[in-house]
Design a protein around this motif. Sequence first.
Motif, PDB file in Angstrom:
ATOM      1  N   PHE A   7      79.507  46.847 -52.297  1.00  0.00           N
ATOM      2  CA  PHE A   7      78.989  47.760 -51.282  1.00  0.00           C
ATOM      3  C   PHE A   7      80.022  48.871 -51.129  1.00  0.00           C
ATOM      4  O   PHE A   7      81.137  48.639 -50.695  1.00  0.00           O
ATOM      5  N   ASP A  23      81.030  52.955 -49.920  1.00  0.00           N
ATOM      6  CA  ASP A  23      80.690  54.215 -49.277  1.00  0.00           C
ATOM      7  C   ASP A  23      81.855  55.177 -49.399  1.00  0.00           C
ATOM      8  O   ASP A  23      82.965  54.813 -49.781  1.00  0.00           O
ATOM      9  N   ARG A  61      71.466  53.674 -54.726  1.00  0.00           N
ATOM     10  CA  ARG A  61      71.849  54.402 -53.519  1.00  0.00           C
ATOM     11  C   ARG A  61      71.181  53.700 -52.341  1.00  0.00           C
ATOM     12  O   ARG A  61      69.953  53.676 -52.221  1.00  0.00           O
ATOM     13  N   HIS A  62      72.019  53.146 -51.475  1.00  0.00           N
ATOM     14  CA  HIS A  62      71.507  52.336 -50.374  1.00  0.00           C
ATOM     15  C   HIS A  62      71.069  53.193 -49.202  1.00  0.00           C
ATOM     16  O   HIS A  62      70.307  52.771 -48.350  1.00  0.00           O
ATOM     17  N   ASP A  65      75.682  57.965 -47.693  1.00  0.00           N
ATOM     18  CA  ASP A  65      76.770  57.939 -48.677  1.00  0.00           C
ATOM     19  C   ASP A  65      77.099  56.510 -49.092  1.00  0.00           C
ATOM     20  O   ASP A  65      78.198  56.243 -49.576  1.00  0.00           O
ATOM     21  N   GLU A  66      76.134  55.604 -48.927  1.00  0.00           N
ATOM     22  CA  GLU A  66      76.338  54.194 -49.271  1.00  0.00           C
ATOM     23  C   GLU A  66      75.694  53.877 -50.624  1.00  0.00           C
ATOM     24  O   GLU A  66      74.560  54.277 -50.893  1.00  0.00           O
ATOM     25  N   ASP A 119      79.190  44.066 -47.141  1.00  0.00           N
ATOM     26  CA  ASP A 119      79.338  45.065 -46.076  1.00  0.00           C
ATOM     27  C   ASP A 119      80.482  44.694 -45.133  1.00  0.00           C
ATOM     28  O   ASP A 119      81.237  45.556 -44.661  1.00  0.00           O
ATOM     29  N   LEU A 152      83.621  45.592 -46.837  1.00  0.00           N
ATOM     30  CA  LEU A 152      83.787  47.038 -46.781  1.00  0.00           C
ATOM     31  C   LEU A 152      84.295  47.470 -45.410  1.00  0.00           C
ATOM     32  O   LEU A 152      85.176  48.334 -45.302  1.00  0.00           O
ATOM     33  N   LYS A 186      87.578  49.754 -44.394  1.00  0.00           N
ATOM     34  CA  LYS A 186      87.511  50.982 -43.594  1.00  0.00           C
ATOM     35  C   LYS A 186      88.423  50.901 -42.381  1.00  0.00           C
ATOM     36  O   LYS A 186      88.998  51.906 -41.966  1.00  0.00           O
TER      37      LYS A 186
END
Length: 695
Positions: free
Chosen positions: A309, A311, A350-351, A354-355, A416, A419, A423
């Motif tokens: 995942f 971004d 492309r989820h 910008d993911e 996620d 991720l 972040k």
Amino acid sequence: MTDFLNLKKDFNNDKKLSVIESFIFQIILKHINDLIFIMKVENDGAFTYLFVNEMGKIRAKLNNNYAGKTFYDLQPAKIADELNEKYTFVKNHKMATTFQDRVKIDENHFAYGETILTPIKNDDDDVIYIIGVTRDISERVHEKTLLIESQQMYKSLVDFNMDSVLSVDNDGVICSLNHSAKRILKVDDELINVSVFSLFEYSYHPEIQHAFQRSINGESFEGEAVLIQKQNRLNVHYKTVPIMINETVSGIFFILRDITEKAKHAELIEHLAYHDSLTGLYNRSALKNDLPKVMKMSKQNQTSLALMFMDLDRFKMLNDTLGHNNGDQILIEVGKRLLSINSPEINVYRHGGDEFIIVLPSSNVEVASKVASQIMDMFKHPFSINDNLYYVSASIGISIYPDDCHDEDSLIMNADKALYVVKQRSRAQYQLYHKGMDKNTNELLSMETALRRAIGNNELKLHYQPQVDLHTDEIVSYEALLRWENSHLGNVSPAKFVPIAEDSGLIISIGEWVIEEACKQLMQWKKEGLGEVVLAINLSAKQFEQPYLVEKIKSLFSEYDINPNQIEFEITEGALQNVDEALHIMRKLKEIGVAISIDDFGTGYSSLMYLKQFPIDSLKIDQSFIREVLTDQKDEAIVKTILSIAENLGLFVVAEGIETLEQLKFLKTLNCQKGQGFYFSKPIPPDEISNRLKD
């Protein structure tokens, strides 16, 4: 019977009497339902009635006085002429003849007859009698008419059919093609005697042979296939229909409909349904469709798979500052780079926004880590958009099936979570999921929920850290710093809750609260007779972008009687990406009289050009450079460079993060004007500031 006796009497003097009697009896007995006419050939060439059977009299509408009379005596002239011509032909050629005629029964009905005229000759080979036998063939004519009509209808159905119709024999050899087939296939008759299977793309041969066999067995069949003819590729819907004659299959009809455009349209619709319109990558629907299949295959093969995942870091800020068109171009270029990963098995999706999600079948931790590193390397190179270079970084969370979960939703969710950890920490890295993240994620969700209620619950506070004039060692201003104390979470570090506030959008309302709370405090200190204290207040990038920012500040200054000289707004470099917009807002801030400082200078990506363009008053050196300024030559060089640039541009410099006397002395030698840090004071609540000012 009387008519026959008259006939016999007339024959008494003829030597052929016995022959004629035998012949007449055979005709009468065999064709009792036919019309029998025996005409005598007179010396003058006329033909007179000699004998007519009952059926003949009825159909010819003759009464019993017909004997000895001619055609012209008993029939209309037109009919008499036609009969006379036929009988004359038999008399002259001395040979039998056959003809057909139509007799009107009434206004709407006709009867059809077939007549055989047979001559009877004497010993001199002269025709002396002509026997006419007329058979009613109305039913046969009607059946033939229906058959002809049916054949014409069938021919029209085939010849003028918009679909291509090919007839083939029981061996699959083409016997005929209609006009549409010739037009669509761009052929004439060269396909005659060619195998119908040769028209189809090879991969469809088993299917076509199956359909053919079904029709040979008396069934219809249909499907879709691809024709290859003269380098043309046609998508067709086909039907195979058995040709039944006498309850036996004597061949097959292949009925072909060109659906090439329909197939292209369907292919386009499917592409749009499963592909992102901007980047061309697979979309979320495709992921939802593909992932269960890939996981099922992994389970069957007893292999693992990895899901990443990913971004883009700070993309929203980049998108907002550069404009959505440039942001879209960056997403397109990101998609191209991801597609360049050297593995045909890897699918990139492309989820949303910008993911992006990358699925790696038959992959373990080592393979996933290697691919993640490969992706990180891709982002070390800038993106060229409209002749400008932009550096964009990416963060990746990785989850492994079946080690981390057993269903697709959990696989995505765990990636996620990983991720999210990246972040929160440092960005521009990848992180593998582990079960400890479940607790962390729940804590972060709880934190965001609590933060939304923080203002209403009066949980937010402002502390103030002194800023010191390094030449006089006197406190000349304070930086307002946000603190959060929650009854369940305790004292939450700004390093934890500020990123959450930025990601969730809460930073805007919290930032407005900070400005108003600082104005309230300045008014309070003024009421206490402590003078006009100067405060530095941070503006987040999202606050800085708000169209009503300056008007809101002016309103607060008016409400709390604030002198604009008391306020310095600190703006991070990240808020300055859109030069024109940033310059517009800065000028409006300068119009109301506040000072502007660039916070965390040296850590952003902006060009030094803004130091010349923007109406700023000071630069704030980030504490990451001060921390090791005495031991790291690069940090020392950076600090010296910033101070040199500021001096030449007439800007003040504030060094934050001063913790030791040695750092302070070093900065003084470089003529740094202001500093703050734990060496002077930690951030303290407003009542302590009040006590210090009173002393």
